[in-house]
Motif scaffolding. Structure first.
Motif, PDB file in Angstrom:
ATOM      1  N   ALA A  81       0.839  -1.204   0.000  1.00 31.77           N
ATOM      2  CA  ALA A  81       0.000   0.000   0.000  1.00 31.77           C
ATOM      3  C   ALA A  81       0.873   1.253   0.000  1.00 31.77           C
ATOM      4  O   ALA A  81       0.578   2.235  -0.707  1.00 31.77           O
ATOM      5  CB  ALA A  81      -0.934  -0.012   1.205  1.00 31.77           C
ATOM      6  N   GLY A  82       1.948   1.231   0.784  1.00 28.98           N
ATOM      7  CA  GLY A  82       2.846   2.381   0.839  1.00 28.98           C
ATOM      8  C   GLY A  82       3.559   2.623  -0.477  1.00 28.98           C
ATOM      9  O   GLY A  82       3.829   3.781  -0.844  1.00 28.98           O
ATOM     10  N   LEU A  83       3.849   1.560  -1.206  1.00 28.62           N
ATOM     11  CA  LEU A  83       4.483   1.727  -2.510  1.00 28.62           C
ATOM     12  C   LEU A  83       3.534   2.419  -3.489  1.00 28.62           C
ATOM     13  O   LEU A  83       3.956   3.299  -4.258  1.00 28.62           O
ATOM     14  CB  LEU A  83       4.904   0.362  -3.049  1.00 28.62           C
ATOM     15  CG  LEU A  83       5.694   0.362  -4.359  1.00 28.62           C
ATOM     16  CD1 LEU A  83       6.964   1.184  -4.237  1.00 28.62           C
ATOM     17  CD2 LEU A  83       6.027  -1.077  -4.766  1.00 28.62           C
ATOM     18  N   ALA A  95      -1.762  -8.037  -8.754  1.00 28.56           N
ATOM     19  CA  ALA A  95      -1.544  -9.452  -9.025  1.00 28.56           C
ATOM     20  C   ALA A  95      -0.481  -9.982  -8.073  1.00 28.56           C
ATOM     21  O   ALA A  95       0.591  -9.387  -7.951  1.00 28.56           O
ATOM     22  CB  ALA A  95      -1.112  -9.665 -10.478  1.00 28.56           C
ATOM     23  N   GLY A  96      -0.783 -11.096  -7.419  1.00 27.60           N
ATOM     24  CA  GLY A  96       0.167 -11.713  -6.499  1.00 27.60           C
ATOM     25  C   GLY A  96       0.407 -13.159  -6.887  1.00 27.60           C
ATOM     26  O   GLY A  96      -0.537 -13.899  -7.167  1.00 27.60           O
ATOM     27  N   ALA A  97       1.684 -13.565  -6.909  1.00 29.65           N
ATOM     28  CA  ALA A  97       2.047 -14.928  -7.287  1.00 29.65           C
ATOM     29  C   ALA A  97       2.699 -15.651  -6.117  1.00 29.65           C
ATOM     30  O   ALA A  97       3.537 -15.083  -5.412  1.00 29.65           O
ATOM     31  CB  ALA A  97       3.002 -14.913  -8.473  1.00 29.65           C
ATOM     32  N   GLY A  98       2.333 -16.919  -5.921  1.00 30.45           N
ATOM     33  CA  GLY A  98       2.898 -17.710  -4.838  1.00 30.45           C
ATOM     34  C   GLY A  98       2.611 -17.054  -3.498  1.00 30.45           C
ATOM     35  O   GLY A  98       1.494 -16.586  -3.246  1.00 30.45           O
ATOM     36  N   PRO A  99       3.600 -16.973  -2.616  1.00 31.52           N
ATOM     37  CA  PRO A  99       3.386 -16.269  -1.355  1.00 31.52           C
ATOM     38  C   PRO A  99       2.983 -14.803  -1.533  1.00 31.52           C
ATOM     39  O   PRO A  99       2.334 -14.218  -0.673  1.00 31.52           O
ATOM     40  CB  PRO A  99       4.749 -16.392  -0.653  1.00 31.52           C
ATOM     41  CG  PRO A  99       5.338 -17.633  -1.218  1.00 31.52           C
ATOM     42  CD  PRO A  99       4.905 -17.654  -2.654  1.00 31.52           C
ATOM     43  N   GLY A 100       3.355 -14.209  -2.679  1.00 39.11           N
ATOM     44  CA  GLY A 100       2.885 -12.857  -2.971  1.00 39.11           C
ATOM     45  C   GLY A 100       1.374 -12.790  -3.078  1.00 39.11           C
ATOM     46  O   GLY A 100       0.773 -11.720  -2.913  1.00 39.11           O
ATOM     47  N   GLY A 101       0.747 -13.935  -3.333  1.00 39.88           N
ATOM     48  CA  GLY A 101      -0.701 -13.986  -3.353  1.00 39.88           C
ATOM     49  C   GLY A 101      -1.316 -13.751  -1.994  1.00 39.88           C
ATOM     50  O   GLY A 101      -2.451 -13.251  -1.898  1.00 39.88           O
ATOM     51  N   TRP A 102      -0.603 -14.107  -0.931  1.00 36.23           N
ATOM     52  CA  TRP A 102      -1.105 -13.808   0.425  1.00 36.23           C
ATOM     53  C   TRP A 102      -1.145 -12.293   0.632  1.00 36.23           C
ATOM     54  O   TRP A 102      -2.113 -11.764   1.188  1.00 36.23           O
ATOM     55  CB  TRP A 102      -0.201 -14.455   1.473  1.00 36.23           C
ATOM     56  CG  TRP A 102      -0.199 -15.951   1.418  1.00 36.23           C
ATOM     57  CD1 TRP A 102      -1.214 -16.748   0.991  1.00 36.23           C
ATOM     58  CD2 TRP A 102       0.874 -16.812   1.784  1.00 36.23           C
ATOM     59  NE1 TRP A 102      -0.843 -18.067   1.080  1.00 36.23           N
ATOM     60  CE2 TRP A 102       0.430 -18.136   1.560  1.00 36.23           C
ATOM     61  CE3 TRP A 102       2.152 -16.609   2.271  1.00 36.23           C
ATOM     62  CZ2 TRP A 102       1.238 -19.259   1.825  1.00 36.23           C
ATOM     63  CZ3 TRP A 102       2.949 -17.719   2.534  1.00 36.23           C
ATOM     64  CH2 TRP A 102       2.493 -19.028   2.312  1.00 36.23           C
ATOM     65  N   ILE A 103      -0.088 -11.615   0.202  1.00 35.62           N
ATOM     66  CA  ILE A 103      -0.056 -10.155   0.329  1.00 35.62           C
ATOM     67  C   ILE A 103      -1.188  -9.545  -0.481  1.00 35.62           C
ATOM     68  O   ILE A 103      -1.889  -8.633  -0.015  1.00 35.62           O
ATOM     69  CB  ILE A 103       1.313  -9.620  -0.135  1.00 35.62           C
ATOM     70  CG1 ILE A 103       2.434 -10.182   0.744  1.00 35.62           C
ATOM     71  CG2 ILE A 103       1.330  -8.094  -0.118  1.00 35.62           C
ATOM     72  CD1 ILE A 103       3.826  -9.886   0.223  1.00 35.62           C
ATOM     73  N   ALA A 104      -1.401 -10.042  -1.695  1.00 38.53           N
ATOM     74  CA  ALA A 104      -2.447  -9.502  -2.552  1.00 38.53           C
ATOM     75  C   ALA A 104      -3.833  -9.717  -1.955  1.00 38.53           C
ATOM     76  O   ALA A 104      -4.688  -8.815  -1.984  1.00 38.53           O
ATOM     77  CB  ALA A 104      -2.360 -10.136  -3.938  1.00 38.53           C
ATOM     78  N   GLN A 105      -4.087 -10.912  -1.396  1.00 39.74           N
ATOM     79  CA  GLN A 105      -5.386 -11.170  -0.779  1.00 39.74           C
ATOM     80  C   GLN A 105      -5.641 -10.201   0.373  1.00 39.74           C
ATOM     81  O   GLN A 105      -6.732  -9.632   0.505  1.00 39.74           O
ATOM     82  CB  GLN A 105      -5.449 -12.608  -0.260  1.00 39.74           C
ATOM     83  CG  GLN A 105      -5.497 -13.664  -1.339  1.00 39.74           C
ATOM     84  CD  GLN A 105      -5.352 -15.061  -0.770  1.00 39.74           C
ATOM     85  OE1 GLN A 105      -6.191 -15.516   0.016  1.00 39.74           O
ATOM     86  NE2 GLN A 105      -4.293 -15.752  -1.159  1.00 39.74           N
ATOM     87  N   LEU A 106      -4.628 -10.014   1.224  1.00 42.88           N
ATOM     88  CA  LEU A 106      -4.798  -9.147   2.384  1.00 42.88           C
ATOM     89  C   LEU A 106      -4.878  -7.681   1.985  1.00 42.88           C
ATOM     90  O   LEU A 106      -5.565  -6.892   2.650  1.00 42.88           O
ATOM     91  CB  LEU A 106      -3.662  -9.381   3.384  1.00 42.88           C
ATOM     92  CG  LEU A 106      -3.777 -10.707   4.144  1.00 42.88           C
ATOM     93  CD1 LEU A 106      -2.488 -11.032   4.879  1.00 42.88           C
ATOM     94  CD2 LEU A 106      -4.946 -10.667   5.115  1.00 42.88           C
ATOM     95  N   LEU A 109      -8.405  -7.242   1.092  1.00 42.07           N
ATOM     96  CA  LEU A 109      -9.283  -7.298   2.263  1.00 42.07           C
ATOM     97  C   LEU A 109      -9.126  -6.085   3.164  1.00 42.07           C
ATOM     98  O   LEU A 109     -10.116  -5.520   3.645  1.00 42.07           O
ATOM     99  CB  LEU A 109      -9.009  -8.578   3.058  1.00 42.07           C
ATOM    100  CG  LEU A 109      -9.547  -9.873   2.454  1.00 42.07           C
ATOM    101  CD1 LEU A 109      -8.925 -11.083   3.151  1.00 42.07           C
ATOM    102  CD2 LEU A 109     -11.067  -9.925   2.554  1.00 42.07           C
ATOM    103  N   ASP A 110      -7.892  -5.678   3.418  1.00 38.08           N
ATOM    104  CA  ASP A 110      -7.636  -4.618   4.398  1.00 38.08           C
ATOM    105  C   ASP A 110      -7.558  -3.233   3.782  1.00 38.08           C
ATOM    106  O   ASP A 110      -7.698  -2.230   4.491  1.00 38.08           O
ATOM    107  CB  ASP A 110      -6.332  -4.916   5.147  1.00 38.08           C
ATOM    108  CG  ASP A 110      -6.417  -6.189   5.985  1.00 38.08           C
ATOM    109  OD1 ASP A 110      -7.550  -6.653   6.236  1.00 38.08           O
ATOM    110  OD2 ASP A 110      -5.359  -6.728   6.357  1.00 38.08           O
ATOM    111  N   HIS A 111      -7.343  -3.152   2.476  1.00 40.19           N
ATOM    112  CA  HIS A 111      -7.280  -1.866   1.776  1.00 40.19           C
ATOM    113  C   HIS A 111      -8.097  -1.966   0.488  1.00 40.19           C
ATOM    114  O   HIS A 111      -7.566  -1.742  -0.612  1.00 40.19           O
ATOM    115  CB  HIS A 111      -5.824  -1.501   1.462  1.00 40.19           C
ATOM    116  CG  HIS A 111      -4.924  -1.457   2.659  1.00 40.19           C
ATOM    117  ND1 HIS A 111      -4.762  -0.325   3.430  1.00 40.19           N
ATOM    118  CD2 HIS A 111      -4.141  -2.413   3.223  1.00 40.19           C
ATOM    119  CE1 HIS A 111      -3.917  -0.588   4.414  1.00 40.19           C
ATOM    120  NE2 HIS A 111      -3.523  -1.841   4.308  1.00 40.19           N
TER     121      HIS A 111
END
Length: 286
Positions: A81-83, A95-106, A109-111
């Motif tokens: 979000a800060g970026l 778009a989030g790939a692999g573990p980056g998908g966890w960041i994308a999901q959140l 959800l959160d932003h």
């Protein structure tokens, strides 16, 4: 051109492709090279403003100790979000790939106000650790391989590359391309920042942030129905790390999500999948 951008007290190595007036697409992986140059250039040529970056402890972003991180998964979400803030982007296709998908999901959800659309590639709806009973866990033969890994000289490029190529072979699916994988692994290795300590820095840059060591906070799977961003789920048919049942669960639990299954493909987005992936992403982000 790569640029270090200060976000949340760390520096994130970031690169953009295309015109700033085009539709912004934020790509989240372990390192920026999760999303190869040629893929980013192809998207940029199709009127997308592509942003990719190295997570903390990977590539040329701030390096500390990836085996004992002093930050949480939610901090990585705040980094994303800060970026966007730092780049002057109110919202982006994410778009989030692999573990980056966890960041994308959140992030969705959160932003939610920051996410125009969501694309999830080869990921799952739960954090590191045992899979939920209804989700397929890592393939047993893959875990057996990881439990009997050969000794690696983390100061020797050839040793590290050979080790990672073998890991890629185990996760690459039936149409694994060793030459393509080796070239990508070598490039990721050669971008390692040396200031994180030789062994730790190499492990972080080659394997990505050690998500298993992160405090991932509260579960979010039960919140997936709250996602309002139109969602595209992309999953390799042969993925042994996050088997495709995980992608099917994401597509079923996120309202209105579309599922694209990539035949004979394991983890990641090898070049031969781009003729299916790129048109799907373009439609999704139109």
């Amino acid at each position: 051109m790569e640029k270090l951008i200060s976000v949340n007290g760390v520096e994130l190595c970031t690169e953009t492709f295309g015109g700033a007036d085009d539709a912004p697409v934020l790509l989240i992986g372990n390192t920026m090279l999760t999303w190869p140059d040629a893929l980013c250039e192809r998207l940029a040529a199709l009127r997308r403003f592509v942003v990719r970056y190295d997570l903390r402890d990977t590539g040329r972003s701030t390096a500390a100790d990836p085996e004992s991180p002093a930050y949480t998964l939610r901090d990585l979400v705040a980094d994303a979000a800060g970026l966007l803030d730092a780049l002057g982007l109110e919202r982006a296709h994410v778009a989030g790939a692999g573990p980056g998908g966890w960041i994308a999901q959140l992030l969705a959800l959160d932003h939610p106000e920051r996410v125009l659309t969501l694309t999830l590639v080869g990921t799952r709806p739960t954090a590191p650790g045992p899979a939920d009973p209804d989700l397929p866990d890592h393939a047993p033969e893959l875990m057996e391989h990881y439990m009997s890994l050969p000794q690696v000289d983390w100061t020797d490029r050839a040793s590290i590359v050979a080790f990672q190529v073998e890991n890629a072979r185990r996760t690459g699916g039936r149409d694994f391309d060793e030459d393509e994988a080796r070239a990508g692994i070598e490039r990721v290795h050669d971008r390692t920042r040396p200031d994180g300590g030789t062994g730790a820095a190499h492990r972080a840059d080659q394997m990505g942030t050690v998500f298993a060591a992160l405090d991932c906070g509260a579960r979010w799977r039960e919140r997936l129905p709250e996602i309002t961003a139109p969602t595209l789920v992309v999953h390799g048919e042969d993925d042994p790390f996050f088997p495709p049942g995980n992608g099917r669960a994401l597509a079923a639990e996120i309202p209105g999500a579309e599922l694209l299954v990539l035949p004979r493909t394991g983890s990641g987005l090898p070049r031969r999948t781009w003729d299916a992936f790129v048109p799907a992403l373009l439609r999704h982000t139109s």
